[in-house]
Design a protein around this motif. Structure first.
Motif, PDB file in Angstrom:
ATOM      1  N   VAL A   1      -3.343  11.723  10.380  1.00  0.00           N
ATOM      2  CA  VAL A   1      -2.763  10.376  10.299  1.00  0.00           C
ATOM      3  C   VAL A   1      -3.838   9.408   9.811  1.00  0.00           C
ATOM      4  CG1 VAL A   1      -1.810   8.446  11.642  1.00  0.00           C
ATOM      5  CG2 VAL A   1      -1.013  10.774  12.083  1.00  0.00           C
ATOM      6  N   VAL A   2      -5.029   9.504  10.420  1.00  0.00           N
ATOM      7  CA  VAL A   2      -6.143   8.641  10.019  1.00  0.00           C
ATOM      8  C   VAL A   2      -6.440   8.816   8.524  1.00  0.00           C
ATOM      9  CG1 VAL A   2      -8.645   8.314  10.261  1.00  0.00           C
ATOM     10  CG2 VAL A   2      -7.200   8.495  12.305  1.00  0.00           C
ATOM     11  N   ALA A   3      -6.497  10.069   8.084  1.00  0.00           N
ATOM     12  CA  ALA A   3      -6.801  10.331   6.671  1.00  0.00           C
ATOM     13  C   ALA A   3      -5.743   9.701   5.765  1.00  0.00           C
ATOM     14  CB  ALA A   3      -6.889  11.845   6.431  1.00  0.00           C
ATOM     15  N   ASN A   4      -4.483   9.824   6.158  1.00  0.00           N
ATOM     16  CA  ASN A   4      -3.397   9.246   5.360  1.00  0.00           C
ATOM     17  C   ASN A   4      -3.440   7.720   5.357  1.00  0.00           C
ATOM     18  OD1 ASN A   4      -1.449  11.081   4.052  1.00  0.00           O
ATOM     19  ND2 ASN A   4      -1.412  12.028   6.068  1.00  0.00           N
ATOM     20  N   VAL A   5      -3.771   7.136   6.499  1.00  0.00           N
ATOM     21  CA  VAL A   5      -3.865   5.675   6.567  1.00  0.00           C
ATOM     22  C   VAL A   5      -5.023   5.202   5.692  1.00  0.00           C
ATOM     23  CG1 VAL A   5      -4.391   3.714   8.069  1.00  0.00           C
ATOM     24  CG2 VAL A   5      -2.787   5.465   8.848  1.00  0.00           C
ATOM     25  N   GLU A   6      -6.157   5.895   5.803  1.00  0.00           N
ATOM     26  CA  GLU A   6      -7.323   5.464   5.021  1.00  0.00           C
ATOM     27  C   GLU A   6      -7.087   5.596   3.525  1.00  0.00           C
ATOM     28  OE1 GLU A   6     -10.543   7.586   6.983  1.00  0.00           O
ATOM     29  OE2 GLU A   6     -11.102   5.719   8.031  1.00  0.00           O
ATOM     30  N   LYS A   7      -6.349   6.632   3.169  1.00  0.00           N
ATOM     31  CA  LYS A   7      -6.084   6.875   1.747  1.00  0.00           C
ATOM     32  C   LYS A   7      -5.089   5.856   1.183  1.00  0.00           C
ATOM     33  CE  LYS A   7      -3.940  10.473  -0.970  1.00  0.00           C
ATOM     34  NZ  LYS A   7      -3.008  11.560  -0.699  1.00  0.00           N
ATOM     35  N   ASN A   8      -4.128   5.451   2.011  1.00  0.00           N
ATOM     36  CA  ASN A   8      -3.004   4.660   1.481  1.00  0.00           C
ATOM     37  C   ASN A   8      -2.918   3.229   1.988  1.00  0.00           C
ATOM     38  OD1 ASN A   8      -1.409   6.777  -0.020  1.00  0.00           O
ATOM     39  ND2 ASN A   8      -1.584   7.772   1.967  1.00  0.00           N
ATOM     40  N   GLY A   9      -3.718   2.901   3.011  1.00  0.00           N
ATOM     41  CA  GLY A   9      -3.474   1.653   3.723  1.00  0.00           C
ATOM     42  C   GLY A   9      -4.183   0.416   3.228  1.00  0.00           C
ATOM     43  N   GLY A  10      -5.167   0.555   2.373  1.00  0.00           N
ATOM     44  CA  GLY A  10      -5.893  -0.635   1.917  1.00  0.00           C
ATOM     45  C   GLY A  10      -6.916  -1.111   2.943  1.00  0.00           C
ATOM     46  N   ALA A  11      -7.414  -2.339   2.787  1.00  0.00           N
ATOM     47  CA  ALA A  11      -8.531  -2.843   3.589  1.00  0.00           C
ATOM     48  C   ALA A  11      -8.113  -3.169   5.030  1.00  0.00           C
ATOM     49  CB  ALA A  11      -9.135  -4.077   2.932  1.00  0.00           C
ATOM     50  N   LYS A  12      -6.933  -3.724   5.198  1.00  0.00           N
ATOM     51  CA  LYS A  12      -6.437  -4.017   6.554  1.00  0.00           C
ATOM     52  C   LYS A  12      -5.201  -3.173   6.782  1.00  0.00           C
ATOM     53  CE  LYS A  12      -6.936  -7.641   8.825  1.00  0.00           C
ATOM     54  NZ  LYS A  12      -6.832  -8.933   9.501  1.00  0.00           N
ATOM     55  N   PRO A  13      -5.405  -1.904   7.139  1.00  0.00           N
ATOM     56  CA  PRO A  13      -4.291  -0.952   7.053  1.00  0.00           C
ATOM     57  C   PRO A  13      -3.293  -0.983   8.207  1.00  0.00           C
ATOM     58  CG  PRO A  13      -6.272   0.191   7.733  1.00  0.00           C
ATOM     59  CD  PRO A  13      -6.666  -1.249   7.517  1.00  0.00           C
ATOM     60  N   ILE A  14      -3.620  -1.609   9.332  1.00  0.00           N
ATOM     61  CA  ILE A  14      -2.736  -1.493  10.497  1.00  0.00           C
ATOM     62  C   ILE A  14      -1.845  -2.734  10.617  1.00  0.00           C
ATOM     63  CG2 ILE A  14      -2.619  -1.137  12.992  1.00  0.00           C
ATOM     64  CD1 ILE A  14      -3.835   1.221  11.452  1.00  0.00           C
ATOM     65  N   ALA A  15      -0.533  -2.516  10.546  1.00  0.00           N
ATOM     66  CA  ALA A  15       0.407  -3.644  10.557  1.00  0.00           C
ATOM     67  C   ALA A  15       0.270  -4.469  11.837  1.00  0.00           C
ATOM     68  CB  ALA A  15       1.843  -3.134  10.408  1.00  0.00           C
TER      69      ALA A  15
END
Lengths: 415, 173
Positions: free
Chosen positions: A41-55
């Motif tokens: 999950v972390v890897a996917n968030v880091e890859k796709n989430g941008g600089a401020k990835p957590i809603a």
């Protein structure tokens, strides 16, 4: 036209007026990932989430329960990857001390009746126990929920299951779950949202509902939803008006009536949870071990029952009895109430809280030819080791451990 | 980015036992929990069907473009993405079954691994290693042995597949 519980929960989370088969986007109140799949999950968030990835960091957290504390380096690595990520983004980690994530989420009242929770635990539909939406999903879905706060979901058809009558003495919620597993070919409930009603449901405890809802996955169902009764509402300090119930004119694809009247203890024999028969049919099967715990039977009520039955008795020579409380809070109460002492004196092994035998061996696995009675939810080949696993309730697990063979609680002297 | 199309052609792996398509192939049979700590997708292919009796050699014998055919409730069990990613790693193009576990189905769609659901699939309708064609838009599977109609891919699922995955879809929204 009225809505079922599922339709109304989805509607209240952004799906609008929805019907079975609709693909809808829904807002998620609790976005979770566990140590298993959490690193992905972390890897996917880091890859796709941008600089401020957590809603929304206040609604996003990790729960460690699979391998706690880690006993393999890959798991330890994954947990540390998650901790570092969580620190960076201000996310709460319920770490290796906390216990089973789904139970922790309920205990902390993060999930409440009518709420929505997703995570990487395939038994997260356990939230049906509190009349809430919960779904286990893969790491891509969960990463997406971390980043966007929402997921897509195909509205499942709802069916109604009416449980008729009251279980007999010595039968537990687990035996009700096994009745449902045995009654339905698991393709029948596949993809359905199952709402459960009946006389027993109106008076059962939250632990009872947890036990049954936790087996929704094995039943093939999307979820097993219990309309919150007085016990559940009181647990959350809620009124009926604040919970979600089906409308009187809701539409169900099917209605099933299943008798649990006078129910006796059951077991699911290998190789799958649908292979359900009376305990008495297996009374000549010698056992090597028994396991009490898991998201299915690891609550305080389960531990109290186990300790009560073990007090003053001894586990049979050569039999291992493994006990794993669901959460740290359950563990603490067990200490305070002297339950750990009762289990210890009977010869039991007590582990720190977590998923226990279900996730690659927190408290060991079975070897070839080894026979185990387990209160967990899966006895598929290879799931809890190479041995044979019989699924049963707490009473059956204790009686079997004491007598050294598969036995119902009624076979214990003095019960 | 990889080009997506609704019509796919490939060699069919028929998963059967005693003349019947295998049902209830769970995620431990597809990708055993002993290998869950693996996070690199390219290393997952070797474990595909490693715990499915009779198909332990699948990972060695599968070729890019192959499709898998199974019975009901394919992918029941845990939520592990590995059970989808191991096929992606091997280049398996699609999984076809009578029905799928709910979690498995969405994992596959989110990763743009097409799944075709054909409730009416007969046990001996197709031969092992037959060259077949599937049309996801119409839900058809056809080959020299015949043709069978399943559920067309529609709505969000089709959009996500065509975009190449869930995040790719969200970026284009």
């Amino acid at each position: 036209m009225g809505g079922t519980m599922m339709e109304k929960i989805l509607s209240s989370h952004g799906a609008g007026d929805c019907r079975p088969g609709d693909e809808v986007w829904i807002g998620i109140d609790n976005r979770t990932a566990r140590d298993f799949a959490g690193a992905s999950v972390v890897a996917n968030v880091e890859k796709n989430g941008g600089a401020k990835p957590i809603a929304d960091p206040s609604r996003t957290f990790f729960t460690f329960d699979c391998n706690v504390p880690a006993n393999t380096i890959p798991y330890a690595d994954n947990q540390q990857t998650i901790r570092n990520f969580a620190r960076k983004h201000g996310l709460k980690v319920f770490d290796v001390d906390a216990g089973i994530g789904s139970h922790v989420v309920i205990e902390n009242r993060l999930a409440r009746p009518g709420s929505t929770t997703v995570g990487t635990d395939s038994h997260l539909n356990i939230m049906g126990a509190i009349g809430a939406f919960g779904q286990g999903m893969g790491d891509v879905d969960i990463a997406f929920s971390f980043v966007s706060g929402r997921v897509w979901f195909e509205v499942p058809p709802s069916v109604k299951l009416v449980l008729e009558g009251i279980p007999g003495a010595g039968a537990e919620a687990k035996d009700v779950a096994l009745t449902i597993l045995g009654r339905f070919n698991h393709h029948e409930l596949l993809g359905k949202s199952v709402e459960v009603y009946g006389e027993w449901v109106e008076r059962a405890t939250l632990s009872d509902f947890i036990t049954i809802a936790s087996q929704g996955t094995e039943m093939g169902a999307v979820t097993i939803l219990f309309p919150p009764n007085r016990n559940v509402l009181d647990y959350f300090g809620m009124t009926e008006a604040e919970a979600v119930y089906a409308d009187p004119d809701a539409t169900y694809e099917a209605e099933y009536r299943v008798s649990i009247d006078g129910l006796k203890p059951l077991v699911a024999a290998p190789p799958n949870p649908n292979n359900v028969h009376p305990v008495s049919q297996y009374s000549d099967v010698r056992i090597d071990g028994a396991f009490i715990g898991s998201c299915t039977n690891g609550t305080l009520d389960d531990m109290r029952l186990a300790a009560k039955l073990l007090k003053g008795r001894k586990v049979a020579p050569g039999v291992m009895l493994k006990v794993v409380p669901a959460t740290r809070s359950v563990w603490r109460t067990m200490m305070k109430e002297g339950l750990i002492d009762d289990i210890f004196e009977a010869g039991g092994i007590i582990s720190n809280p977590g998923c226990g035998g279900c996730a690659s061996g927190q408290i060991g696995m079975t070897g070839r030819g080894e026979v185990q009675v387990s209160t967990s939810n899966r006895n598929f080949t290879g799931k809890q080791g190479a041995g044979d696993t019989y699924l049963a309730g707490v009473g059956t697990a204790v009686a079997s451990a004491v007598l050294g063979r598969i036995a119902g609680v009624g076979e214990l002297e003095g019960v | 980015m990889e080009k997506r199309t609704l019509v796919l052609k490939g060699r069919l792996w028929v998963l059967s036992r005693d003349g019947e398509l295998i049902s209830d192939i769970d995620t431990d049979m597809i990708y055993h929990n002993a290998h869950l700590a693996v996070t690199d997708v390219s290393k997952m292919g070797q474990y595909a069907f490693g715990n499915l009796k009779g198909y332990e050699e699948f990972a060695k014998q599968a070729r890019p473009g192959d499709m898998v055919l199974a019975g009901a409730n394919f992918g029941s069990g845990s939520s592990r993405q590995h059970a989808v990613d191991c096929f992606k790693a091997l280049g398996v193009q699609a999984v076809i079954a009578r029905s799928f576990g709910a979690i498995y189905k969405r994992n596959a769609i989110n990763s743009a691994l097409p799944v075709l659901e054909i409730p009416a699939l007969a046990d001996k309708a197709f031969a092992h290693f037959e060259q077949v064609e599937i049309d996801l838009g119409t839900g058809t599977l056809r080959g020299p042995s015949g043709s069978v109609q399943g559920k067309p891919m529609s709505g969000v699922a089709r959009d996500i597949y065509m975009a190449g995955g869930l995040f790719e879809f969200a970026r284009g929204e």
